[in-house]
Scaffold this motif. Structure first.
Motif, PDB file in Angstrom:
ATOM      1  N   PHE A  46      -2.600   3.860   7.128  1.00 55.87           N
ATOM      2  CA  PHE A  46      -2.623   4.433   8.463  1.00 55.87           C
ATOM      3  C   PHE A  46      -2.711   3.306   9.490  1.00 55.87           C
ATOM      4  N   ALA A  47      -2.024   3.465  10.607  1.00 53.45           N
ATOM      5  CA  ALA A  47      -2.207   2.586  11.763  1.00 53.45           C
ATOM      6  C   ALA A  47      -3.048   3.349  12.774  1.00 53.45           C
ATOM      7  N   VAL A  48      -4.251   2.854  13.047  1.00 52.74           N
ATOM      8  CA  VAL A  48      -5.211   3.587  13.870  1.00 52.74           C
ATOM      9  C   VAL A  48      -5.905   2.637  14.832  1.00 52.74           C
ATOM     10  N   LYS A  49      -6.629   3.213  15.765  1.00 51.00           N
ATOM     11  CA  LYS A  49      -7.425   2.410  16.676  1.00 51.00           C
ATOM     12  C   LYS A  49      -8.694   1.942  15.967  1.00 51.00           C
ATOM     13  N   GLU A  50      -9.305   0.917  16.530  1.00 51.99           N
ATOM     14  CA  GLU A  50     -10.521   0.357  15.959  1.00 51.99           C
ATOM     15  C   GLU A  50     -11.606   1.423  15.860  1.00 51.99           C
ATOM     16  N   GLY A  51     -12.328   1.432  14.729  1.00 51.68           N
ATOM     17  CA  GLY A  51     -13.417   2.387  14.584  1.00 51.68           C
ATOM     18  C   GLY A  51     -13.621   2.827  13.153  1.00 51.68           C
ATOM     19  N   ASP A  52     -14.569   3.757  12.965  1.00 55.02           N
ATOM     20  CA  ASP A  52     -14.881   4.327  11.660  1.00 55.02           C
ATOM     21  C   ASP A  52     -14.248   5.706  11.536  1.00 55.02           C
ATOM     22  N   TYR A  53     -13.861   6.044  10.304  1.00 55.42           N
ATOM     23  CA  TYR A  53     -13.181   7.307  10.047  1.00 55.42           C
ATOM     24  C   TYR A  53     -13.679   7.888   8.723  1.00 55.42           C
ATOM     25  N   THR A  54     -13.426   9.185   8.538  1.00 57.49           N
ATOM     26  CA  THR A  54     -13.668   9.842   7.259  1.00 57.49           C
ATOM     27  C   THR A  54     -12.332  10.298   6.703  1.00 57.49           C
ATOM     28  N   ALA A  55     -12.036   9.871   5.472  1.00 59.81           N
ATOM     29  CA  ALA A  55     -10.799  10.276   4.798  1.00 59.81           C
ATOM     30  C   ALA A  55     -11.099  11.443   3.867  1.00 59.81           C
ATOM     31  N   GLU A  56     -10.354  12.516   4.017  1.00 61.28           N
ATOM     32  CA  GLU A  56     -10.451  13.670   3.117  1.00 61.28           C
ATOM     33  C   GLU A  56      -9.267  13.623   2.163  1.00 61.28           C
ATOM     34  N   VAL A  57      -9.546  13.652   0.857  1.00 60.75           N
ATOM     35  CA  VAL A  57      -8.499  13.508  -0.156  1.00 60.75           C
ATOM     36  C   VAL A  57      -8.461  14.769  -1.009  1.00 60.75           C
ATOM     37  N   SER A  58      -7.276  15.379  -1.127  1.00 53.94           N
ATOM     38  CA  SER A  58      -7.173  16.623  -1.890  1.00 53.94           C
ATOM     39  C   SER A  58      -5.865  16.676  -2.667  1.00 53.94           C
ATOM     40  N   ILE A  59      -5.932  17.305  -3.831  1.00 48.62           N
ATOM     41  CA  ILE A  59      -4.761  17.579  -4.658  1.00 48.62           C
ATOM     42  C   ILE A  59      -5.180  18.630  -5.676  1.00 48.62           C
ATOM     43  N   ASP A  60      -4.256  19.471  -6.092  1.00 45.72           N
ATOM     44  CA  ASP A  60      -4.577  20.556  -7.018  1.00 45.72           C
ATOM     45  C   ASP A  60      -5.224  20.018  -8.289  1.00 45.72           C
ATOM     46  N   GLY A  61      -6.266  20.710  -8.735  1.00 43.00           N
ATOM     47  CA  GLY A  61      -6.936  20.353  -9.977  1.00 43.00           C
ATOM     48  C   GLY A  61      -8.064  19.357  -9.815  1.00 43.00           C
ATOM     49  N   PHE A  62      -8.253  18.832  -8.596  1.00 42.27           N
ATOM     50  CA  PHE A  62      -9.292  17.838  -8.342  1.00 42.27           C
ATOM     51  C   PHE A  62     -10.251  18.347  -7.268  1.00 42.27           C
ATOM     52  N   ILE A  63     -11.470  17.837  -7.318  1.00 42.40           N
ATOM     53  CA  ILE A  63     -12.460  18.157  -6.296  1.00 42.40           C
ATOM     54  C   ILE A  63     -12.115  17.373  -5.033  1.00 42.40           C
ATOM     55  N   THR A  64     -12.100  18.039  -3.895  1.00 41.70           N
ATOM     56  CA  THR A  64     -11.820  17.353  -2.633  1.00 41.70           C
ATOM     57  C   THR A  64     -12.865  16.270  -2.391  1.00 41.70           C
TER      58      THR A  64
END
Length: 523
Positions: free
Chosen positions: A335-353
């Motif tokens: 990702f190209a983003v501005k300076e700072g902290d972020y939370t990434a949410e990762v999801s796909i079928d069969g896995f815990i988010t």
């Protein structure tokens, strides 16, 4: 791998930037959006699914005064999604500075974008901003940005506009001071200082003023124009931005010509009627990057096709997403983003988010944030996933089991990877990582009769010893059944060779989160 079905290229020439609009002598007036109508012809689609590469892109009729040319290309099409790219070529005789492109486009939100930032997507119009490091397009040069769309191709974008035109800065937003710092009669040295009085960066500054002398030499600035005593000074590129509350200065010499004694200099003359110019009203923050790698927490393999979404702020699991990407064959996202902290949410079928705290870094950084996600578990099982920075190379997961009398009865770690009871495996070290980043993963069948009345102690041990564990950036995610139940981050101060993270008993997970001096036996 995606199957390539067709490649479509259409080139659109946009008469968007006249010389007057980018010249400094028009800064006092707000320049209109730069746009023009374009016509183009698309190559006929083949009857069979074959790649089509037109011999030459179809270009709209050229204008006598072109400013830039925009080329759209369909790079890869796999039916229910595609990759595409846009090239902006500077066809003028001046640098295009701080580009920002809008385009009408019948497409959903991009799943990922590179070499550009989606500033907005409203009412069928995308606004794409530069990434800072590619903000200027030199004469004869070009910039390219690409993107992915998770839907069938529905035609190319139209109505391209470069939105960043020069504007005047409000007088209260800056202060200009001028002083003579040396005077030797036949000449003098002057210095102009511009101070940013706002809380936002002033980008690509330029200064206009009246001055009753002939500047013979200048530094930290460029004389863009001088006519009838009116100067237009451009920044020297390396000092093009003025951070909030800070200043830039440029200096110059005025020297009487040796071959014309009738010409004199006036060191008492002041600069008058000055106007500071800049690009967009709100300067963009420094654009940094987030690199992630989605991997399988149990076997360490890469996961392709995981959806990774960003929210602003740490530990933020609610609210709007600001960006989205899909992991590649190697599990990578960017990702190209501005300076700072972020939370990434990762999801796909069969896995815990999964949720991961990430911080934007310099574009040159290549170390990914490991996003290790767990397959869904039976309701009676825990899974502990440890990840950390590239150094120390080896952090070890230790699970120590204590009986009701408080004595240690068993352990699970790299030397004893399985714990069995009555012929059943009740705890395993699934992954032992010794090369940095992780994961190290332990799975526990907590509902097994073996664990009744027992307490489980989880410790992350710094096998590498250096650097100290407080500098490891270690994170532990604890999953149970189909949910992420807890996340722990290593303390950044204190002493000890290990991190005592938590205990597990019949009542659940109990945080400890302390540094300790830890020892163990391989026997």
């Amino acid at each position: 791998m995606f199957k390539k079905k067709s490649v479509l290229v259409s080139t659109l020439l946009v008469v968007a930037m006249s010389f007057n609009m980018i010249s400094f002598n028009s800064f006092a007036e707000e320049a209109p959006d730069e746009e023009s109508e374009v016509t183009y012809v698309l190559p006929e689609a083949p009857e069979e699914e074959t790649e089509v590469f037109p011999e030459e892109p179809v270009v709209a009729e050229e204008s006598a005064d072109p400013g830039y040319k925009v080329t759209f290309a369909l790079l890869e099409d796999w039916g229910d999604g595609y990759n595409a790219g846009v090239t902006i070529e500077n066809t003028s005789d001046r640098v295009i500075e701080d580009w920002k492109l809008s385009m009408a486009y019948d497409a959903p939100d991009f799943t990922t974008i590179w070499n550009g930032v989606v500033e907005s997507h409203e009412n069928g119009v995308f606004v794409i901003n530069n990434c800072g490091w590619n903000q200027d397009i030199p004469v004869g040069g070009s910039v390219f940005f690409g993107f992915s769309v998770g839907a069938a191709f529905n035609g190319e974008p139209t109505d391209f506009k470069n939105l960043n035109a020069k504007t005047d800065t409000q007088e209260e937003d800056y202060t200009v001071t001028y002083e003579v710092i040396a005077d030797w009669g036949a000449g003098f040295t002057g210095q102009v200082t511009i101070t940013n009085n706002t809380d936002k960066t002033i980008e690509d500054w330029g200064l206009e003023f009246d001055f009753a002398n002939e500047i013979t030499q200048i530094w930290n600035g460029i004389i863009e124009q001088h006519e009838n005593g009116r100067y237009v000074i451009k920044n020297a590129v390396y000092n093009q931005n003025i951070p909030a509350g800070e200043s830039v200065s440029f200096g110059f010499n005025v020297v009487a010509p040796w071959d014309n004694p009738d010409v004199t200099v006036d060191s008492s003359a002041q600069i008058n009627d000055y106007v500071l110019t800049k690009y967009s009203e709100e300067a963009e923050a420094l654009i940094l990057a987030i690199y992630g790698r989605v991997i399988h927490a149990v076997n360490g393999s890469s996961i392709e096709g995981a959806v990774v979404r960003l929210r602003e702020g740490k530990d933020n699991q609610e609210g709007d997403f600001i960006a989205e990407a899909v992991s590649t064959e190697n599990g990578d996202v960017q990702f190209a983003v501005k300076e700072g902290d972020y939370t990434a949410e990762v999801s796909i079928d069969g896995f815990i988010t999964g949720y991961f705290n990430v911080t934007a870094v310099e574009q040159e950084s290549i170390e990914p944030v490991i996003m290790a996600i767990s397959p869904v578990l039976p309701e009676g099982q825990y899974r502990i996933v440890l990840t950390w920075n590239p150094t120390p190379k080896d952090l070890d997961s230790h699970l120590d089991i204590y009986g009701e009398d408080g004595g240690k009865v068993a352990s699970v770690f790299y030397s004893k990877k399985k714990l069995s009871s009555n012929g059943e495996v009740v705890a395993t070290l699934d992954v032992d990582n010794t090369r940095g980043l992780g994961p190290e993963t332990i799975t526990i069948d907590i509902d097994n009769e073996y664990f009744k009345g027992k307490t489980l102690k989880y410790v992350a041990y710094n096998y590498s010893r250096t650097p100290v564990i407080t500098e490891s950036g270690a994170t532990v995610n604890v999953y149970k059944g189909s949910v992420l139940v807890d996340t722990f981050e290593v303390p950044t101060s204190g002493s000890g060779n290990a991190w005592y993270v938590f205990d597990i008993d019949a009542d659940g997970v109990h945080e400890v989160n302390e540094l300790i001096q830890y020892s163990y036996s391989n026997t």
